[in-house]
Design a protein around this motif. Structure first.
Motif, PDB file in Angstrom:
ATOM      1  N   PHE A   7      78.637  47.911  24.903  1.00  0.00           N
ATOM      2  CA  PHE A   7      77.581  46.941  25.192  1.00  0.00           C
ATOM      3  C   PHE A   7      77.353  46.051  23.985  1.00  0.00           C
ATOM      4  O   PHE A   7      77.194  46.524  22.853  1.00  0.00           O
ATOM      5  CB  PHE A   7      76.287  47.662  25.565  1.00  0.00           C
ATOM      6  N   SER A   8      77.335  44.739  24.214  1.00  0.00           N
ATOM      7  CA  SER A   8      77.218  43.776  23.123  1.00  0.00           C
ATOM      8  C   SER A   8      75.926  42.972  23.192  1.00  0.00           C
ATOM      9  O   SER A   8      75.250  42.807  22.184  1.00  0.00           O
ATOM     10  CB  SER A   8      78.426  42.822  23.138  1.00  0.00           C
ATOM     11  N   ASN A   9      75.576  42.446  24.370  1.00  0.00           N
ATOM     12  CA  ASN A   9      74.404  41.576  24.452  1.00  0.00           C
ATOM     13  C   ASN A   9      73.913  41.530  25.897  1.00  0.00           C
ATOM     14  O   ASN A   9      74.646  41.870  26.829  1.00  0.00           O
ATOM     15  CB  ASN A   9      74.751  40.164  23.969  1.00  0.00           C
ATOM     16  N   LEU A  10      72.679  41.111  26.040  1.00  0.00           N
ATOM     17  CA  LEU A  10      72.058  40.944  27.359  1.00  0.00           C
ATOM     18  C   LEU A  10      71.534  39.521  27.451  1.00  0.00           C
ATOM     19  O   LEU A  10      70.645  39.120  26.692  1.00  0.00           O
ATOM     20  CB  LEU A  10      70.912  41.949  27.558  1.00  0.00           C
ATOM     21  N   LEU A  11      72.096  38.744  28.376  1.00  0.00           N
ATOM     22  CA  LEU A  11      71.660  37.375  28.606  1.00  0.00           C
ATOM     23  C   LEU A  11      71.003  37.293  29.986  1.00  0.00           C
ATOM     24  O   LEU A  11      71.011  38.251  30.747  1.00  0.00           O
ATOM     25  CB  LEU A  11      72.845  36.402  28.540  1.00  0.00           C
ATOM     26  N   GLY A  12      70.495  36.135  30.299  1.00  0.00           N
ATOM     27  CA  GLY A  12      69.950  35.915  31.643  1.00  0.00           C
ATOM     28  C   GLY A  12      68.552  36.435  31.852  1.00  0.00           C
ATOM     29  O   GLY A  12      67.908  36.112  32.838  1.00  0.00           O
ATOM     30  N   THR A  13      68.051  37.264  30.933  1.00  0.00           N
ATOM     31  CA  THR A  13      66.682  37.772  31.002  1.00  0.00           C
ATOM     32  C   THR A  13      66.081  37.629  29.612  1.00  0.00           C
ATOM     33  O   THR A  13      66.627  38.165  28.646  1.00  0.00           O
ATOM     34  CB  THR A  13      66.646  39.244  31.429  1.00  0.00           C
ATOM     35  N   VAL A  14      64.977  36.900  29.493  1.00  0.00           N
ATOM     36  CA  VAL A  14      64.397  36.656  28.172  1.00  0.00           C
ATOM     37  C   VAL A  14      63.068  37.381  27.972  1.00  0.00           C
ATOM     38  O   VAL A  14      62.658  37.603  26.832  1.00  0.00           O
ATOM     39  CB  VAL A  14      64.205  35.148  27.932  1.00  0.00           C
ATOM     40  N   TYR A  15      62.397  37.737  29.066  1.00  0.00           N
ATOM     41  CA  TYR A  15      61.138  38.469  28.953  1.00  0.00           C
ATOM     42  C   TYR A  15      60.833  39.120  30.290  1.00  0.00           C
ATOM     43  O   TYR A  15      61.014  38.506  31.344  1.00  0.00           O
ATOM     44  CB  TYR A  15      59.991  37.533  28.538  1.00  0.00           C
ATOM     45  N   ARG A  16      60.391  40.371  30.256  1.00  0.00           N
ATOM     46  CA  ARG A  16      60.023  41.085  31.489  1.00  0.00           C
ATOM     47  C   ARG A  16      58.538  41.449  31.505  1.00  0.00           C
ATOM     48  O   ARG A  16      57.804  41.043  32.374  1.00  0.00           O
ATOM     49  CB  ARG A  16      60.866  42.352  31.624  1.00  0.00           C
ATOM     50  N   GLN A  17      58.124  42.240  30.517  1.00  0.00           N
ATOM     51  CA  GLN A  17      56.729  42.675  30.441  1.00  0.00           C
ATOM     52  C   GLN A  17      56.492  43.213  29.040  1.00  0.00           C
ATOM     53  O   GLN A  17      57.423  43.340  28.256  1.00  0.00           O
ATOM     54  CB  GLN A  17      56.434  43.768  31.480  1.00  0.00           C
ATOM     55  N   GLY A  26      58.578  35.939   9.973  1.00  0.00           N
ATOM     56  CA  GLY A  26      58.237  34.915  10.942  1.00  0.00           C
ATOM     57  C   GLY A  26      59.405  34.140  11.504  1.00  0.00           C
ATOM     58  O   GLY A  26      59.207  33.156  12.211  1.00  0.00           O
ATOM     59  N   THR A  27      60.643  34.570  11.247  1.00  0.00           N
ATOM     60  CA  THR A  27      61.812  33.802  11.696  1.00  0.00           C
ATOM     61  C   THR A  27      62.425  34.337  12.979  1.00  0.00           C
ATOM     62  O   THR A  27      63.193  33.626  13.621  1.00  0.00           O
ATOM     63  CB  THR A  27      62.892  33.790  10.603  1.00  0.00           C
ATOM     64  N   CYS A  28      62.117  35.577  13.348  1.00  0.00           N
ATOM     65  CA  CYS A  28      62.712  36.187  14.537  1.00  0.00           C
ATOM     66  C   CYS A  28      61.605  36.638  15.494  1.00  0.00           C
ATOM     67  O   CYS A  28      60.514  37.018  15.060  1.00  0.00           O
ATOM     68  CB  CYS A  28      63.598  37.387  14.172  1.00  0.00           C
ATOM     69  N   LEU A  29      61.924  36.610  16.770  1.00  0.00           N
ATOM     70  CA  LEU A  29      60.986  37.026  17.811  1.00  0.00           C
ATOM     71  C   LEU A  29      61.609  38.153  18.607  1.00  0.00           C
ATOM     72  O   LEU A  29      62.750  38.043  19.067  1.00  0.00           O
ATOM     73  CB  LEU A  29      60.660  35.845  18.724  1.00  0.00           C
ATOM     74  N   LEU A  30      60.863  39.253  18.777  1.00  0.00           N
ATOM     75  CA  LEU A  30      61.320  40.410  19.540  1.00  0.00           C
ATOM     76  C   LEU A  30      60.676  40.369  20.917  1.00  0.00           C
ATOM     77  O   LEU A  30      59.450  40.252  21.038  1.00  0.00           O
ATOM     78  CB  LEU A  30      60.963  41.714  18.837  1.00  0.00           C
ATOM     79  N   SER A  31      61.518  40.462  21.951  1.00  0.00           N
ATOM     80  CA  SER A  31      61.031  40.389  23.325  1.00  0.00           C
ATOM     81  C   SER A  31      61.579  41.564  24.123  1.00  0.00           C
ATOM     82  O   SER A  31      62.786  41.824  24.092  1.00  0.00           O
ATOM     83  CB  SER A  31      61.465  39.074  23.965  1.00  0.00           C
ATOM     84  N   PRO A  32      60.728  42.308  24.854  1.00  0.00           N
ATOM     85  CA  PRO A  32      61.232  43.385  25.714  1.00  0.00           C
ATOM     86  C   PRO A  32      61.838  42.829  27.002  1.00  0.00           C
ATOM     87  O   PRO A  32      61.196  42.071  27.726  1.00  0.00           O
ATOM     88  CB  PRO A  32      59.983  44.226  26.005  1.00  0.00           C
ATOM     89  N   VAL A  33      63.089  43.165  27.246  1.00  0.00           N
ATOM     90  CA  VAL A  33      63.793  42.735  28.464  1.00  0.00           C
ATOM     91  C   VAL A  33      64.134  43.997  29.252  1.00  0.00           C
ATOM     92  O   VAL A  33      65.198  44.580  29.112  1.00  0.00           O
ATOM     93  CB  VAL A  33      65.049  41.903  28.129  1.00  0.00           C
ATOM     94  N   GLY A  34      63.211  44.428  30.102  1.00  0.00           N
ATOM     95  CA  GLY A  34      63.426  45.673  30.825  1.00  0.00           C
ATOM     96  C   GLY A  34      63.301  46.853  29.894  1.00  0.00           C
ATOM     97  O   GLY A  34      62.283  47.039  29.225  1.00  0.00           O
ATOM     98  N   ASN A  57      61.002  50.756  31.804  1.00  0.00           N
ATOM     99  CA  ASN A  57      60.713  49.477  31.156  1.00  0.00           C
ATOM    100  C   ASN A  57      59.798  49.654  29.948  1.00  0.00           C
ATOM    101  O   ASN A  57      58.895  50.498  29.958  1.00  0.00           O
ATOM    102  CB  ASN A  57      60.055  48.508  32.150  1.00  0.00           C
ATOM    103  N   ILE A  58      59.999  48.830  28.929  1.00  0.00           N
ATOM    104  CA  ILE A  58      59.229  48.921  27.695  1.00  0.00           C
ATOM    105  C   ILE A  58      57.866  48.270  27.891  1.00  0.00           C
ATOM    106  O   ILE A  58      57.756  47.166  28.425  1.00  0.00           O
ATOM    107  CB  ILE A  58      59.999  48.255  26.535  1.00  0.00           C
ATOM    108  N   ASP A  59      56.809  48.968  27.443  1.00  0.00           N
ATOM    109  CA  ASP A  59      55.437  48.468  27.543  1.00  0.00           C
ATOM    110  C   ASP A  59      54.934  47.885  26.233  1.00  0.00           C
ATOM    111  O   ASP A  59      54.295  46.845  26.210  1.00  0.00           O
ATOM    112  CB  ASP A  59      54.505  49.609  27.969  1.00  0.00           C
ATOM    113  N   ARG A  60      55.191  48.559  25.133  1.00  0.00           N
ATOM    114  CA  ARG A  60      54.648  48.161  23.835  1.00  0.00           C
ATOM    115  C   ARG A  60      55.706  48.326  22.748  1.00  0.00           C
ATOM    116  O   ARG A  60      56.538  49.243  22.798  1.00  0.00           O
ATOM    117  CB  ARG A  60      53.417  49.017  23.471  1.00  0.00           C
ATOM    118  N   LEU A  61      55.652  47.417  21.750  1.00  0.00           N
ATOM    119  CA  LEU A  61      56.515  47.539  20.592  1.00  0.00           C
ATOM    120  C   LEU A  61      55.807  46.946  19.385  1.00  0.00           C
ATOM    121  O   LEU A  61      54.972  46.049  19.518  1.00  0.00           O
ATOM    122  CB  LEU A  61      57.868  46.844  20.827  1.00  0.00           C
TER     123      LEU A  61
END
Length: 902
Positions: A7-17, A26-34, A57-61
């Protein structure tokens, strides 16, 4: 062919919940995708997905203040502690219940979690291998305090800047002030007065005020003051936290969904349920911006450390936005597909992936950056198939709206639309390699429609099938077209021949997918009974057969009364594709597995698990009997009717809708793979699944893959060898041992890119041919790949070109004899050289325009007519102000000097 895909990367989904998170810099943004986490690098415009995966699915990080520890918690309360820099999962832990809030302290020594109505404070684990108080830490999660003063779910947790106090906001209409440890004279305080649940609570920078935001749009400011008599101005009550100001956001019926506060600049950002967000300056409550960024409610908002960038997430439409409020511009604006992915295709150069879905959109994704480049919305119904023309600048898509469209990927426009004489919906598509003919099949008609791309006219309708045409494919030479149908036949057509009749090849079940081998000599067909059949094109004889029912079968739905092995819906392959060399075939269907088969032997080489996310239906092998109630499976019971708010109880969804409905589902999404495709290089493949667009690759950056490693190869010995080589080069002594080559080989054997680059850039340009000539052939693929990567990432233009020249001068014959093995590396070199050429072309054109502009300016009369005159400052002339003063005196001019460029 190498098959060690990972597994290398996940595209097509940028945010789920869940919540969004900026890194400390402040240069990178972490987003839960499933059940995974994607990191968006906003400076370098790239994205990558962390390799670990949760079971739901991830709720909090949240990240520790140093940015080295990442803690993620899923819907069931299970947490994974990760070394963020190394992307390695360190520890798994369970909080026993769903976590609604999570926050690290500014000191990094503790983190607080809201577990239901309880507030728990835990000690932060240290990185494994480090010592704490002189002892190596044993227990990674140690509970510091556990409090249960709230009466409803804790929605937000904030720390004071000195890490001594906490603020918790709850649905019980209150916020509470806590202390980390027992403080003399301090008692936990309740801040009550809101009429609806408190969404968030914050300290200001000086910790003298507290701001609380409630769901009904009220903002209270609290201060630690005494109550005074309004007439005598004397204290009549002891000092405590009191409301000193009340403000209202005044958004009619819209509720406050989320809020974020930047204490250093006193900026408050509030997201509303109507898609608006407001930016306010506190404590004066001056509104700076009020903008609409989404068609649906904003679920989460966060601010980076400097307070310049605001990140918004909307789960309903899968939107992710980063907005710079000072310049009022978007830093990032991404959105995934609203509905199920239907098909995908790699571009011929392997740099782009095109996806289509039931939402009628066609999206083009950049493989390297992971971002969506362009979205086409001209289709009015679900887009079912997509294909590239051979040159890669033209894309064709088929849709259920009855049209086949051609897209120009240079100008990003729809330049041709093909339709049938009668209204039909198209479900399959094939394009002639030359790009002159496009064919499409329909579930409504049994004919294959053939159009001319240049004129847009319908050339022919191929008749012969007795059922809907499910799949089409052209041979690599363009001479033959293969079609598969639900009438249990496969037909091979000669489109450009005189006779367009074809003899059917009979199969035992409905044909779901067909594929041509790249050399055009073999056809593969997948049928509804789970069989893969291989046919010889010249003789129309079946050459082999693979029974894949047991391989693809897996996963049990919540409503299934049979076991996963006996489930009927997962026993066939909906899409098959050949590898670039034709030796393997990749097959996927309505299952959580993707199977890779060897064509010659018919054996399964590898099985890939698409998802382990239990939030999706069809990922479990065994059902838990504890989830079975008197009313049926617990997962199928709609619990929204018990919600306390009226708006949450209203059900606006279509009954039983799974696809095509943009509203909230009443059914769980099912895991399935609708399409798979190999990259042209053969070093990667992608799969369109319920999770998104999954990319599996042989090239993974963070994999420790040493070659011929022994105990003498360490970072210190590599650097010592490099220092010895530098000393030899500086003293101009003859390097008989070729020490630079030795350091380079040692770095490649360790295979750490940091040391390879250090040695690579330290080699003098004059020594490059000598080093390259002596490189063993076993290291040539790695060296060629590294130089191609360096040419794309580093600014050393001439230095990288010297390496290319030396490599092909010394080893050109070897590369030519092994061109099949070196195909990915040679493609990377070609791409790097093309980028260099384009950059130089743009630079020279710009310089030409600048020179033409300067030459067009009038020339001063007292200077030579062939000179180009530029004003310069006194500090720019060698000699400084004294020489400029002399020049001024000699010329008799007072204000400045003009220097002529001959």
């Amino acid at each position: 062919m190498k098959t060690d895909f990972k597994f290398s990367n996940l595209l097509g989904t940028v945010y789920r919940q869940g919540n969004l998170l900026f890194t400390p810099d402040g240069t990178c943004l972490l987003s839960p995708v499933g059940n995974r986490v994607t990191v968006f690098d906003l400076v370098h415009n790239t994205s990558y997905t962390l390799p670990f995966a949760h079971r739901t699915n991830i709720d909090r990080l949240d990240l520790s203040p140093r940015g080295n520890l990442l803690l993620t918690v899923d819907e069931t309360g299970r947490a994974i502690l990760t070394n963020f820099h190394r992307r390695i999962a360190i520890h798994h832990f369970s909080f026993k219940s769903r976590v609604s809030a999570l926050k690290f302290s500014p000191s990094g020594r503790h983190f607080a979690v809201g577990v239901g109505r309880r507030l728990q404070i835990w000690q932060t684990p240290s990185t494994p291998g480090t010592e704490t108080n002189g002892e190596i830490e044993f227990a990674p999660f140690v509970l510091h305090r556990d409090s249960a003063a709230h009466f409803d779910t804790v929605q937000s947790i904030e720390w004071s800047s000195d890490s001594r106090f906490l603020l918790s906001a709850s649905r019980d209409l209150t916020a509470r002030v806590w202390s980390l440890d027992a403080e003399e004279g301090f008692e936990p305080t309740t801040l009550a007065g809101h009429r609806q649940g408190v969404v968030a609570a914050y300290f200001n920078a000086e910790q003298e005020s507290i701001y609380t935001v409630s769901q009904d749009g009220a903002l209270f400011r609290w201060e630690y003051v005494t109550k005074k008599d309004p007439e005598t101005d004397e204290d009549i009550a002891d000092a405590r936290w009191r409301i000193v100001k009340k403000d209202l956001f005044m958004q009619n019926d819209a509720k406050v969904n989320c809020a974020a506060f930047h204490a250093q600049s006193n900026l408050l950002v509030v997201g509303f349920s109507n898609g608006l967000f407001g930016l306010y300056d506190l404590p004066e409550f001056n509104m700076i911006h009020l903008l609409s960024v989404s068609q649906s409610n904003i679920d989460v908002v966060t601010v980076n450390k400097s307070g310049e960038w605001l990140a918004f997430g909307s789960s309903k439409h899968g939107q992710l936005l980063v907005w710079e409020w000072q310049s009022e511009s978007y830093i990032l604006k991404q959105q995934g597909h609203l509905d199920s992915l239907n098909s995908l295709v790699y571009s011929p150069d392997g740099q782009k992936i095109v996806t289509t879905a039931d939402d009628g959109k066609v999206k083009v994704w950049d493989v390297k950056s992971g971002f969506c480049i362009v979205t086409f919305t001209e289709h009015t119904s679900g887009v079912t198939a997509c294909e590239f023309a051979k040159k890669g600048s033209v894309l064709f898509t088929a849709s259920l709206d009855g049209s086949v469209r051609a897209w120009d990927l240079i100008r990003y426009r729809n330049f041709r639309t093909f339709t049938a004489p009668s209204r039909l919906s198209f479900s399959s598509l094939a394009v002639d390699p030359s790009g002159e003919v496009v064919c499409a099949g329909s579930p409504d008609s049994f004919d294959i429609h053939v159009w001319s791309v240049q004129t847009g006219q319908l050339l022919d309708q191929l008749t012969g099938h007795e059922g809907p045409v499910s799949s089409l494919a052209f041979a690599g030479d363009g001479n033959h077209l293969v079609s598969g149908s639900w009438d249990r036949t496969v037909r091979i057509w000669s489109i450009f021949g005189r006779s367009q009749t074809s003899e059917p090849s009979q199969l035992l079940s409905d044909v779901l997918s067909v594929a041509f081998r790249p050399d055009g000599k073999q056809v593969a067909a997948s049928t509804l009974d789970g069989q893969l059949s291989f046919w010889n094109v010249a003789d129309a004889i079946q050459e082999g057969n693979v029974d894949g029912r047991r391989d693809v079968s897996g996963g049990r739905k919540v409503s299934d009364r049979t076991t996963a092995a006996n489930a009927a819906g997962t026993k066939s392959f909906n899409r098959i594709t050949y590898s670039a060399d034709g030796s393997c075939i990749l097959a996927a269907g309505n299952s959580k597995y993707i199977c890779l088969y060897d064509v010659t032997t018919g054996s399964m080489i590898k099985k890939f698990t698409v998802s382990v996310n239990l939030s999706l239906d069809g990922t479990q092998e065994f059902l838990n009997s504890r989830n079975l109630t008197e009313a049926g499976p617990r997962a199928l019971i709609d619990e929204t009717g018990e919600a306390s708010d009226k708006e949450d109880r209203i059900d606006r969804t279509l009954p039983g809708a799974k696809r095509g409905d943009a509203g909230a589902r009443t059914t769980r999404p099912e895991v399935r793979v609708t399409c798979v495709d190999f990259a042209p290089t053969g070093r990667a493949f992608c799969a369109a699944s319920t999770e998104g667009l999954l990319i599996y690759s042989l090239d993974t950056d963070f994999v420790f893959d040493p070659i011929d490693l022994d105990i003498t190869i360490t970072p210190s010995t590599i650097l010592a060898t490099l220092d010895a080589a530098k000393a030899s080069a500086e003293s101009n002594t003859v390097d008989d041992d070729n020490t630079f080559l030795k350091a380079l080989i040692m770095a490649f054997r360790l295979n750490e890119s940091k040391f390879i680059r250090a040695v690579y850039e330290a080699i003098p340009p004059s020594d490059i041919p000598h080093v390259v000539r002596s490189v063993p052939t076993v290291y040539l693929p790695r060296l060629l790949r590294f130089v191609a990567l360096a040419a794309e990432e580093t600014p050393h233009l001439e230095f990288n070109l010297l390496w290319f020249e030396s490599l092909f001068s010394c080893h050109g014959r070897y590369f030519k004899d092994n061109s099949g093995t070196f195909a990915p590396e040679l493609r990377a070199v070609q791409r790097a050289i093309d980028d260099i050429r384009e950059n130089l072309k743009r630079l020279t054109e710009k310089n030409l325009y600048d020179l033409n502009y300067l030459l067009s300016k009038p020339i001063l009369a007292d200077k030579k007519p062939t000179s180009v005159l530029l004003p310069i400052a006194a500090d720019d002339v060698e000699g400084g102000d004294d020489e400029m003063a002399d020049a001024d005196d000699s010329e008799g001019e007072g204000e400045g000097e003009w220097i002529g460029l001959e």
